[in-house]
Design an enzyme around this catalytic site. Structure first.
Site, PDB file in Angstrom:
ATOM      1  N   HIS A  40      -4.773  -3.110   3.342  1.00  0.00           N
ATOM      2  CA  HIS A  40      -5.572  -2.089   2.677  1.00  0.00           C
ATOM      3  C   HIS A  40      -4.998  -0.690   2.934  1.00  0.00           C
ATOM      4  O   HIS A  40      -5.015  -0.202   4.062  1.00  0.00           O
ATOM      5  CB  HIS A  40      -7.003  -2.179   3.209  1.00  0.00           C
ATOM      6  CG  HIS A  40      -7.952  -1.186   2.634  1.00  0.00           C
ATOM      7  ND1 HIS A  40      -8.618  -0.267   3.406  1.00  0.00           N
ATOM      8  CD2 HIS A  40      -8.362  -0.977   1.354  1.00  0.00           C
ATOM      9  CE1 HIS A  40      -9.406   0.459   2.647  1.00  0.00           C
ATOM     10  NE2 HIS A  40      -9.264   0.060   1.398  1.00  0.00           N
ATOM     11  N   ARG A  41      -4.443  -0.079   1.873  1.00  0.00           N
ATOM     12  CA  ARG A  41      -3.750   1.213   1.991  1.00  0.00           C
ATOM     13  C   ARG A  41      -2.611   1.127   3.006  1.00  0.00           C
ATOM     14  O   ARG A  41      -2.311   2.081   3.717  1.00  0.00           O
ATOM     15  CB  ARG A  41      -4.724   2.335   2.357  1.00  0.00           C
ATOM     16  CG  ARG A  41      -5.941   2.414   1.431  1.00  0.00           C
ATOM     17  CD  ARG A  41      -6.969   3.430   1.908  1.00  0.00           C
ATOM     18  NE  ARG A  41      -8.234   3.259   1.218  1.00  0.00           N
ATOM     19  CZ  ARG A  41      -9.390   3.786   1.590  1.00  0.00           C
ATOM     20  NH1 ARG A  41      -9.435   4.564   2.658  1.00  0.00           N
ATOM     21  NH2 ARG A  41     -10.496   3.575   0.900  1.00  0.00           N
ATOM     22  N   GLU A  67      -1.973  -2.607  -0.612  1.00  0.00           N
ATOM     23  CA  GLU A  67      -2.898  -2.032  -1.595  1.00  0.00           C
ATOM     24  C   GLU A  67      -2.700  -0.525  -1.585  1.00  0.00           C
ATOM     25  O   GLU A  67      -2.632   0.092  -0.508  1.00  0.00           O
ATOM     26  CB  GLU A  67      -4.342  -2.396  -1.253  1.00  0.00           C
ATOM     27  CG  GLU A  67      -5.365  -1.951  -2.278  1.00  0.00           C
ATOM     28  CD  GLU A  67      -6.135  -0.697  -1.847  1.00  0.00           C
ATOM     29  OE1 GLU A  67      -6.989  -0.247  -2.615  1.00  0.00           O
ATOM     30  OE2 GLU A  67      -5.870  -0.190  -0.727  1.00  0.00           O
ATOM     31  N   ASP A  69      -3.618   3.421  -3.511  1.00  0.00           N
ATOM     32  CA  ASP A  69      -4.552   4.199  -4.324  1.00  0.00           C
ATOM     33  C   ASP A  69      -3.770   5.208  -5.161  1.00  0.00           C
ATOM     34  O   ASP A  69      -3.127   6.097  -4.601  1.00  0.00           O
ATOM     35  CB  ASP A  69      -5.551   4.956  -3.437  1.00  0.00           C
ATOM     36  CG  ASP A  69      -6.487   4.030  -2.696  1.00  0.00           C
ATOM     37  OD1 ASP A  69      -7.015   3.105  -3.326  1.00  0.00           O
ATOM     38  OD2 ASP A  69      -6.692   4.229  -1.484  1.00  0.00           O
ATOM     39  N   HIS A  82      -6.003   8.470  -0.974  1.00  0.00           N
ATOM     40  CA  HIS A  82      -7.437   8.216  -1.114  1.00  0.00           C
ATOM     41  C   HIS A  82      -8.168   9.515  -0.845  1.00  0.00           C
ATOM     42  O   HIS A  82      -8.605  10.194  -1.759  1.00  0.00           O
ATOM     43  CB  HIS A  82      -7.887   7.097  -0.172  1.00  0.00           C
ATOM     44  CG  HIS A  82      -9.303   6.675  -0.386  1.00  0.00           C
ATOM     45  ND1 HIS A  82     -10.365   7.297   0.241  1.00  0.00           N
ATOM     46  CD2 HIS A  82      -9.842   5.713  -1.165  1.00  0.00           C
ATOM     47  CE1 HIS A  82     -11.492   6.719  -0.142  1.00  0.00           C
ATOM     48  NE2 HIS A  82     -11.214   5.754  -0.999  1.00  0.00           N
ATOM     49  N   GLU A 136      -4.438   0.141  -7.096  1.00  0.00           N
ATOM     50  CA  GLU A 136      -5.784   0.566  -7.484  1.00  0.00           C
ATOM     51  C   GLU A 136      -5.717   1.916  -8.188  1.00  0.00           C
ATOM     52  O   GLU A 136      -5.188   2.883  -7.635  1.00  0.00           O
ATOM     53  CB  GLU A 136      -6.722   0.679  -6.279  1.00  0.00           C
ATOM     54  CG  GLU A 136      -8.120   1.130  -6.711  1.00  0.00           C
ATOM     55  CD  GLU A 136      -9.139   1.252  -5.590  1.00  0.00           C
ATOM     56  OE1 GLU A 136     -10.192   1.870  -5.822  1.00  0.00           O
ATOM     57  OE2 GLU A 136      -8.878   0.726  -4.483  1.00  0.00           O
ATOM     58  N   LYS A 138      -7.528   4.951  -8.809  1.00  0.00           N
ATOM     59  CA  LYS A 138      -8.644   5.609  -8.144  1.00  0.00           C
ATOM     60  C   LYS A 138      -9.275   6.617  -9.100  1.00  0.00           C
ATOM     61  O   LYS A 138      -8.647   7.599  -9.478  1.00  0.00           O
ATOM     62  CB  LYS A 138      -8.141   6.317  -6.880  1.00  0.00           C
ATOM     63  CG  LYS A 138      -9.227   6.861  -5.987  1.00  0.00           C
ATOM     64  CD  LYS A 138      -9.930   5.753  -5.273  1.00  0.00           C
ATOM     65  CE  LYS A 138     -11.016   6.315  -4.340  1.00  0.00           C
ATOM     66  NZ  LYS A 138     -11.811   5.233  -3.749  1.00  0.00           N
ATOM     67  N   ASP A 261      -7.733  -3.769   6.761  1.00  0.00           N
ATOM     68  CA  ASP A 261      -6.985  -2.775   7.531  1.00  0.00           C
ATOM     69  C   ASP A 261      -6.155  -3.442   8.617  1.00  0.00           C
ATOM     70  O   ASP A 261      -5.230  -2.828   9.159  1.00  0.00           O
ATOM     71  CB  ASP A 261      -7.947  -1.790   8.206  1.00  0.00           C
ATOM     72  CG  ASP A 261      -8.724  -0.929   7.221  1.00  0.00           C
ATOM     73  OD1 ASP A 261      -8.401  -0.955   6.020  1.00  0.00           O
ATOM     74  OD2 ASP A 261      -9.657  -0.217   7.667  1.00  0.00           O
TER      75      ASP A 261
END
Length: 270
Positions: A40-41, A67, A69, A82, A136, A138, A261
């Site tokens: 995640h990120r 992933e 943003d 983000h 993603e 955003k 994460d």
């Protein structure tokens, strides 16, 4: 990819979730299903989110995907952020040069003080072929035309081809994802949600006409929902996992992807 509205779906759903069919599903879905480990990120528990350091850490930790943003600067550059830098304000109010000057890393530790906000094209060039990329969009409603810009970058690198399905695009803006499906129809599309209203039979059937992934918050997942999503020929990825207990819960659910994460909570090799 199979993006279609199933005929006779009302009856099919009724049959699917009878006690007999539920027992059958429990035997056939889950234990042998490969779970994609999505950082995640990046590996954001260990390095500042949406930075090269976090993405490199995810590769080191053998994640299946990073992933990212994607937003857009005032002067049209696609950037990965983000909401965490030493600046404040809306991303779209800053030029790329202004965004690039921000410190995107020292909040996580002095060793990350040199980290800058990356660009979308930098990340595609650095990581495609090395690790999967879950893109993603955003708040795409803030950036008219961002879908076309993202599609253009993907097509320039021939990543819209079916042999390169390590690219997935997702968003909470479902209209934006319908548009992305039209622009790059061979790239898997995901819909994000934290709303139980999006888990109804009618909503899931609508999503299945253009999406390949249904990606809800793990707080609303049930075994029945996992079975419904699979029945409609979609995969299901859950976010955001920050504990071993949550990861183990989702692994037992038979989900297809876990967005976390902590990649080491999903993959015991770490």
């Amino acid at each position: 990819m199979n993006k279609k509205l199933l005929a006779g779906s009302g009856l099919a759903f009724t049959l699917l979730f009878s006690p007999l069919s539920q027992a059958f599903a429990a035997e056939t879905i889950g234990d042998l299903r490969k779970v994609d480990n999505v950082a995640h990120r990046g590996a954001s528990a260990y390095a500042p989110e949406n930075t090269i350091a976090a993405y490199d850490k995810a590769v080191e930790m053998k994640a299946d995907y990073i992933e990212i943003d994607v937003q857009r600067s005032k002067d049209g550059e696609l950037v990965l952020i983000h909401d965490t830098t030493d600046g404040s304000g809306k991303v779209g109010d800053f030029t790329f040069e202004e965004l690039r000057s921000l410190d995107a890393g020292s909040w996580k530790g002095a060793q990350f003080a040199s980290e800058q906000i990356p660009t979308f094209d930098e990340i595609l060039d650095r990581y495609h072929g090395k690790i999967g990329i879950l893109i993603e969009l955003k708040a795409p409603e803030l950036y008219p035309g961002i879908e076309e810009s993202v599609a253009e970058e993907i097509k320039e690198r021939n990543l819209e081809k079916p042999q390169n399905e390590k690219i997935i695009i997702q968003s909470f803006n479902h209209e934006s994802m319908e548009k992305m499906n039209d622009l790059v129809p061979k790239v898997p599309i995901g819909v994000l949600t934290s709303s139980r209203a999006d888990t109804t039979e009618q909503a899931l059937q609508e999503f299945s006409t253009y999406a390949d992934y249904f990606n809800p918050s793990y707080g609303i997942v049930t075994k029945e929902l996992v079975n419904q999503v699979h029945y409609l020929d979609m995969k299901i990825g859950l976010w955001t996992v920050r504990s071993q207990k949550a990861a183990d819960f989702l692994l037992d659910m038979g989900v297809d992807a876990i967005i976390t994460d902590y990649p080491d909570y999903v993959d015991p090799r770490n």
